[in-house]
Design a protein around this motif. Structure first.
Motif, PDB file in Angstrom:
ATOM      1  N   SER A  79       5.836   2.585   4.526  1.00 27.85           N
ATOM      2  CA  SER A  79       5.454   2.531   5.937  1.00 27.85           C
ATOM      3  C   SER A  79       6.043   3.738   6.648  1.00 27.85           C
ATOM      4  CB  SER A  79       5.941   1.242   6.587  1.00 27.85           C
ATOM      5  OG  SER A  79       5.698   1.256   7.979  1.00 27.85           O
ATOM      6  N   SER A  91       0.517   4.727   6.239  1.00 31.59           N
ATOM      7  CA  SER A  91       1.206   5.441   5.167  1.00 31.59           C
ATOM      8  C   SER A  91       0.212   6.394   4.524  1.00 31.59           C
ATOM      9  CB  SER A  91       1.756   4.457   4.126  1.00 31.59           C
ATOM     10  OG  SER A  91       0.722   3.634   3.614  1.00 31.59           O
ATOM     11  N   HIS A 106       4.322   2.228  12.101  1.00 27.35           N
ATOM     12  CA  HIS A 106       3.630   0.948  12.215  1.00 27.35           C
ATOM     13  C   HIS A 106       3.301   0.679  13.681  1.00 27.35           C
ATOM     14  CE1 HIS A 106       7.836  -0.343  13.020  1.00 27.35           C
ATOM     15  NE2 HIS A 106       7.245  -1.178  13.868  1.00 27.35           N
ATOM     16  N   THR A 152       4.745  -2.598   1.198  1.00 31.19           N
ATOM     17  CA  THR A 152       3.369  -2.171   1.465  1.00 31.19           C
ATOM     18  C   THR A 152       3.036  -0.938   0.633  1.00 31.19           C
ATOM     19  OG1 THR A 152       4.120  -0.878   3.378  1.00 31.19           O
ATOM     20  CG2 THR A 152       3.285  -3.105   3.801  1.00 31.19           C
ATOM     21  N   SER A 180      10.241   0.667   9.895  1.00 31.74           N
ATOM     22  CA  SER A 180       9.451   1.267   8.809  1.00 31.74           C
ATOM     23  C   SER A 180      10.341   1.995   7.817  1.00 31.74           C
ATOM     24  CB  SER A 180       8.445   2.269   9.382  1.00 31.74           C
ATOM     25  OG  SER A 180       7.333   1.628   9.962  1.00 31.74           O
ATOM     26  N   ASP A 235       9.832   4.578   4.775  1.00 32.53           N
ATOM     27  CA  ASP A 235       8.932   5.470   4.041  1.00 32.53           C
ATOM     28  C   ASP A 235       9.764   6.391   3.161  1.00 32.53           C
ATOM     29  OD1 ASP A 235       6.485   6.534   3.280  1.00 32.53           O
ATOM     30  OD2 ASP A 235       6.542   8.097   4.801  1.00 32.53           O
ATOM     31  N   VAL A 284       0.290  -1.080   9.352  1.00 34.35           N
ATOM     32  CA  VAL A 284       1.185  -0.159   8.647  1.00 34.35           C
ATOM     33  C   VAL A 284       0.429   1.100   8.229  1.00 34.35           C
ATOM     34  CG1 VAL A 284       2.667   0.153   6.632  1.00 34.35           C
ATOM     35  CG2 VAL A 284       2.633  -2.046   7.833  1.00 34.35           C
TER      36      VAL A 284
END
Length: 470
Positions: free
Chosen positions: A175, A195, A178, A171, A126, A128, A193
């Protein structure tokens, strides 16, 4: 992990934690020959190891190389290997001899928080943290720029010494975490996912953000992975801002129990129970709130029977000192819910809170965090990380009266200044507890008659957020 900031500064939270974590670099690892059990209000010395007599550390591998300055995050397991996430990338360990783990390889791939899971020859990571592109050599870039990227990265790990980056999937809102849900045909795996924290200035993360993203990955053709759905879990907008809890603008984490077609979502201001019998179209069965004691619904764990869920509250976003008398026993804790009813009438019923019974220093970040079940026949027991609160093994067989049966922790990283540190994840895998601590990979062994039978369970794979029936 979820650091409390304003929504407009969402992308800065990762770098703030990473900067704080740099204070750990160069710190000597304390390795006393023995540990003692302190009184509930006794604060250990800096890096002093304390524990109950039924648990002991059997190994530690400090962070090294390109990951030495990064924050250690989640862990996944497969066969004789452990895959450890780090804000700077991935570390793969050979744990065939748990008391002597060995580093096999590292991949430098910055992009916090690098939440990690594995399925067959595939590893999922992931991102982010808004980046200027999807490569492992990317650099941070403002999420206000349309071309910025964040989402899921997919690696081929058939050669553990040389993982190969094969695919990325962008996405909405990136993310943070996940969850894997294997397809019914075994030819695909779905990636749920999670977020959150949308902002009107972010082109790829607009309000409202009441959804999760679902990626379908053909196991034998991972380069064809793509988003196949963004189901709205909160048609009414979710929890608002007029109470103690965070406003719901997405989910932090989801735990799936595929054998029972169930999942539990920890979604900021809301807790969810939903049906995943159709992986591309999850259906919410029940939604709960605790606007008095839960600030941030962070994660969830089912018991083996699938009739209970333990939700965690990450009060303070993982960087606050929340294990002291000022905060008390019900905030920054776990909440145990029983699942009652059948079919679409299943619902969650609150039973009690659990929090470690030790006082931590005001310089120690401490709050309920990542853990997993220990497969004890007929009992509901889990191990859990509490950052600088250490590792707790606790029994919730009686949902109304949970109790701790073992603990292990280091004293504060710093006795004078609040400093980030401690265990991010603590999971039980094939007879041992593995913890991704900011001091490195810790391996612990518990010797307690109440865990009888767990050592007989052997798994080929463990992603803590995709639970297996024992």
């Amino acid at each position: 992990m979820s650091i409390t900031t304003s929504q407009g500064l969402r992308r800065l939270r990762i770098f703030a934690v990473a900067a704080t974590a740099l204070t750990l670099v160069g710190a000597a690892l304390s390795a006393p020959t023995s540990a003692h059990a302190p009184a509930a209000d006794e604060i250990p010395g800096v890096d002093e190891i304390v524990s109950s007599p039924n648990i002991r550390q059997v190994a530690n591998l400090p962070k090294e190389g390109p990951l030495a300055t990064g924050v250690n995050s989640d862990i996944a397991f497969q066969g004789k290997y452990a895959y450890a996430g780090n804000y700077n990338g991935i570390a793969i360990y050979d744990i065939s001899k748990p008391r002597k783990p060995q580093l096999v390889s590292q991949v430098l791939c910055p992009g916090g928080q690098n939440d990690i899971s594995v399925h067959g020859d595939l590893l999922f990571l992931s991102t982010d943290s808004s980046r200027n592109n999807d490569s492992c050599s990317s650099v941070g870039q403002s999420a206000t720029i349309k071309e910025s990227w964040e989402g899921i990265k997919i690696f081929d790990i058939s050669d553990k010494a040389h993982p190969v980056y094969v695919k990325s999937v962008e996405t909405k809102c990136g993310s943070h975490t996940h969850t894997l849900v294997p397809g019914k045909d075994r030819k695909s795996v779905y990636v749920y996912v999670s977020s959150y924290f949308p902002d009107d200035t972010f082109p790829d993360c607009q309000k409202p953000h009441d959804l999760i993203s679902i990626i379908k990955v053909p196991v034998k053709a991972p380069t064809e992975a793509a988003v196949v759905g963004t189901p709205n879990l909160f048609p009414d907008g979710g929890n608002g801002t007029d109470n103690y809890s965070f406003e719901t603008t997405g989910c932090h984490d989801i735990t799936a129990y595929p054998a029972l077609n169930l999942a539990a979502g920890a979604c900021m201001g809301d807790g969810l129970l939903f049906d995943i019998s159709k992986p591309e179209a999850p259906r919410v069965l029940d939604r709960i709130r605790d606007t008095v004691n839960f600030a941030f619904w962070h994660s969830a764990t089912f018991n083996n029977a699938g009739n209970k869920v333990v939700f965690t509250d990450e009060l303070g976003g993982g960087v606050g000192a929340e294990c002291n008398d000022t905060v008390g026993p019900d905030k920054g804790a776990d909440a145990i819910y029983n699942i009652q009813g059948r079919g679409d009438n299943r619902h969650l019923v609150f039973k009690s809170y659990y929090k470690i019974p030790r006082t931590n220093a005001d310089t120690e970040n401490c709050v309920a965090h990542n853990g997993s079940l220990i497969p004890v026949p007929g009992r509901d027991i889990m191990v859990q990380a509490w950052y600088q609160g250490g590792i707790s093994v606790w029994d919730f067989t009686n949902s109304a009266k949970p109790k701790e049966i073992a603990f292990w922790e280091r004293g504060p990283v710093n006795a004078d200044t609040p400093t980030f540190g401690g265990a991010w994840s603590a999971y039980y895998y094939n007879g041992f507890i593995f913890s991704n601590d900011q001091k490195g990979l810790d391996v612990l062994e518990v010797n307690d008659s109440r865990l009888w039978g767990a050592e007989q369970v052997r798994l080929g794979q463990l992603n803590a957020q995709t639970q297996t029936a024992y």
